[in-house]
Design an enzyme around this catalytic site. Structure first.
Site, PDB file in Angstrom:
ATOM      1  N   SER A 210       0.836  -1.189   0.000  1.00  0.00           N
ATOM      2  CA  SER A 210       0.000   0.000   0.000  1.00  0.00           C
ATOM      3  C   SER A 210       0.877   1.248   0.000  1.00  0.00           C
ATOM      4  O   SER A 210       1.715   1.403  -0.888  1.00  0.00           O
ATOM      5  CB  SER A 210      -0.980  -0.053   1.179  1.00  0.00           C
ATOM      6  OG  SER A 210      -2.022   0.876   1.017  1.00  0.00           O
ATOM      7  N   GLU A 337      -9.304  -5.204  -4.210  1.00  0.00           N
ATOM      8  CA  GLU A 337      -8.628  -4.338  -3.252  1.00  0.00           C
ATOM      9  C   GLU A 337      -9.595  -3.546  -2.377  1.00  0.00           C
ATOM     10  O   GLU A 337      -9.541  -3.579  -1.151  1.00  0.00           O
ATOM     11  CB  GLU A 337      -7.724  -3.343  -4.000  1.00  0.00           C
ATOM     12  CG  GLU A 337      -6.551  -3.961  -4.727  1.00  0.00           C
ATOM     13  CD  GLU A 337      -5.321  -4.110  -3.863  1.00  0.00           C
ATOM     14  OE1 GLU A 337      -5.396  -3.858  -2.640  1.00  0.00           O
ATOM     15  OE2 GLU A 337      -4.268  -4.500  -4.397  1.00  0.00           O
ATOM     16  N   HIS A 433      -7.666  -5.803  -0.081  1.00  0.00           N
ATOM     17  CA  HIS A 433      -6.474  -5.095   0.353  1.00  0.00           C
ATOM     18  C   HIS A 433      -5.944  -5.691   1.653  1.00  0.00           C
ATOM     19  O   HIS A 433      -6.706  -5.951   2.585  1.00  0.00           O
ATOM     20  CB  HIS A 433      -6.855  -3.623   0.564  1.00  0.00           C
ATOM     21  CG  HIS A 433      -5.700  -2.666   0.587  1.00  0.00           C
ATOM     22  ND1 HIS A 433      -4.809  -2.546  -0.450  1.00  0.00           N
ATOM     23  CD2 HIS A 433      -5.305  -1.761   1.523  1.00  0.00           C
ATOM     24  CE1 HIS A 433      -3.931  -1.611  -0.162  1.00  0.00           C
ATOM     25  NE2 HIS A 433      -4.199  -1.120   1.031  1.00  0.00           N
TER      26      HIS A 433
END
Length: 549
Positions: A210, A337, A433
């Site tokens: 990220s 995600e 995610h």
């Protein structure tokens, strides 16, 4: 005794609880506390110490309001935050490959102490693992005016007696990208000290997820970090990069929320906890205001800045221009995600046609892109169309283009996608995610990650974890994760690894013509129209806007 000698002094570690063959050294300072006269400055060397320093507990985390499962929280007065942690085989042969990890958290939260990032399993696979804390939020990424036209604050008052690395150059006294500069300082510490822990300074891989992945991408194209690592692993890199002007506007908003002038004097007068609270208030205002533009949907207001010194362009543009040089890339994104951000309530709920139209207009997304997603997702709620679009915009398409840009500029880049799901009572755990990281670190047993992965792991999950951790280890060791590098744009016959359990691979094969299962998830992607590939054909036609935080 597990005692090691660094250039600053001797340190004592302890044996890992899960594997007594691994030594952990925790909370080891790589730079001085960045407060007082050092606040908003470049990181400075740590003071040497006498005797043996006990390094058996994680150091304090960077200023933040988040409280994460299994990790320490920040309290005002915690200042010795620039520390790192090491996991190394107790009886290793030396000269081992090194993996340096940068955590994610939207540049405002998270730490190296999260259980997800325990390096025991990877060290057991023959790596020396280093995780680090760096400055976050305004302390790490807020723009501080270098000169206040209406201020009588002297350099001495602002800590002008602190030496500024690069003095005599264009380096600013209060530089942008201080969080990235901390990460460079940690890499320099690794270069100078890691051999004492059995690692090779010439075999360093930088990895992140990220915001940590975008940080690693920034350092890949930064001249100042050149030579500090030879490979980079980028999981779910985020599409967010600011100009100085955009960063200055954010400073004005945060300063106003803190009740101080947006000057270096005003900002230095505000304690870290005041700027943390002000940042939270600014983000909450965006979240509550549907008319506030792009920041309404996911109010993350900090990120790397094109300051003209450390960085001159978004990493995607820089990689396309060849700035990645000889660094080898392993890029991965998850296939769903943004569903995590919806699940934890940090994203706007888009459930009406009017809201979806506003979202597309705010980001300049063409109708063909929106309608294309709608046509290919005919039986899902409108919210899922939005989440699919936002997943591509913020993560999937951006990460894929990073790999493509580097490959097309002559670099080596490998591409993977994480597509493991799990059904459980109350619904499906998606390939969202952060779900990939416990698999790659080999930390599925940690209770704190069970929300991400859908509960305690089964045998198929453990097998997938071994494959993913093995790919990281092989890439860090040999530059070969187990499949071929990109030889063209993903979707034009390029080789892509799709991470799934064995059962998911079998089920996928049964749905396809001929029922042939691909060996170990490796496939040449000839048709990129499907959701598993992020609807790449639609994005290639529509183009990808580069976003600011």
């Amino acid at each position: 005794m597990d005692v090691f000698t660094t250039k600053s002094g001797r340190v004592r570690g302890r044996r890992a609880a899960r594997d007594p063959g691994i030594v952990t050294v925790l909370g080891l300072p790589y730079a001085a506390p960045p407060f007082g006269v050092r606040r908003f400055r470049e990181p400075q060397p740590t003071e040497p110490w006498d005797g043996v320093r006990d390094c058996t507990a994680f150091g304090p985390v960077a200023p933040q309001s988040a409280e994460l499962p299994g990790a320490p929280s920040w309290s005002p007065g915690d200042e010795d935050i620039l520390t790192l942690n090491i996991w190394t085989p107790a009886d290793g042969p030396g000269d081992l490959p090194v993996l340096v990890w940068i955590h994610g958290g939207a540049y405002v939260f998270g730490s190296s102490a999260q259980p997800d990032f325990d390096g025991t399993a990877l060290a057991g696979g023959g790596l020396v693992v280093v995780t680090l804390n760096s400055r976050l939020g305004f302390e790490g990424f807020g723009h501080v005016p270098d000169v206040d036209a209406d201020s009588d604050l002297s350099d001495a008052d602002a800590g002008g007696d602190v030496p500024v690395p690069g003095a005599g150059t264009s380096a600013a006294a209060f530089p942008d990208n201080r969080g990235l500069l901390d990460q460079i300082a940690a890499l320099e510490w690794v270069r100078d000290n890691i051999s004492a822990f059995g690692g090779s300074p010439d075999r360093v891989t930088l990895a992140g997820q990220s915001s940590g992945a975008t940080s690693a991408a920034c350092l890949t194209v930064a001249d100042r970090a050149r030579g500090l690592f030879r490979r980079a692993v980028l999981h779910s890199a985020v599409n967010a990069f600011a100009t100085v002007e955009q960063a200055a506007r954010t400073t004005a908003e945060v300063a106003a929320a803190a009740g101080v002038p947006a000057t270096r004097a005003g900002l230095l007068a505000a304690p870290p906890e005041a700027l943390v609270a002000a940042t939270d208030r600014v983000c909450e205002r965006y979240a509550q205001d549907p008319g506030s533009g792009q920041r309404h949907y996911d109010p993350a207001i900090y990120g790397p800045v094109a300051d003209g010194v450390l960085l001159t362009a978004d990493p995607l543009e820089a990689l396309a221009a060849g700035a990645g040089g000889a660094v080898e890339l392993l890029v991965c994104h998850t296939t769903e995600e943004y569903w995590l951000l919806d699940a934890v309530g940090s994203s706007a709920k888009i459930t009406s046609e009017e809201q979806l139209a506003s979202f597309a207009a705010d980001f300049g997304l063409p109708a063909l892109l929106v309608e294309g997603h709608r046509e290919r997702l005919p039986d899902v709620p409108l919210l899922d169309v939005y989440l699919s679009l936002y997943s591509g915009l913020l993560f999937a398409e951006y990460g894929t283009r990073l790999a493509e840009a580097h490959a097309l500029a002559g670099g080596r880049a490998f591409l993977a996608r994480f597509d493991r799901r799990r059904d459980r009572a109350g619904g499906r755990v998606r390939a969202w995610h952060c779900a990939d990281i416990p698999f790659a670190f080999g930390n599925l047993h940690e209770e704190s990650v069970h929300f991400l992965v859908g509960g305690p792991p089964g045998a198929a999950d453990q097998e997938l974890s071994r494959r993913m951790a093995g790919a990281w280890a092989e890439f860090a060791t040999h530059g070969e994760p187990g499949w071929a590098p990109l030889d063209g744009p993903a979707g034009s016959g390029a080789t892509v690894r799709v991470w799934r359990t064995e059962a998911e691979e079998e089920a996928d094969a049964a749905r396809r013509p001929g029922g042939a299962r691909r060996a170990d998830g490796v496939r040449r992607v000839e048709d990129d129209r499907g959701a598993e590939h992020g609807f790449r054909d639609l994005w290639r036609t529509a183009g990808l806007p580069l976003l600011a935080p």
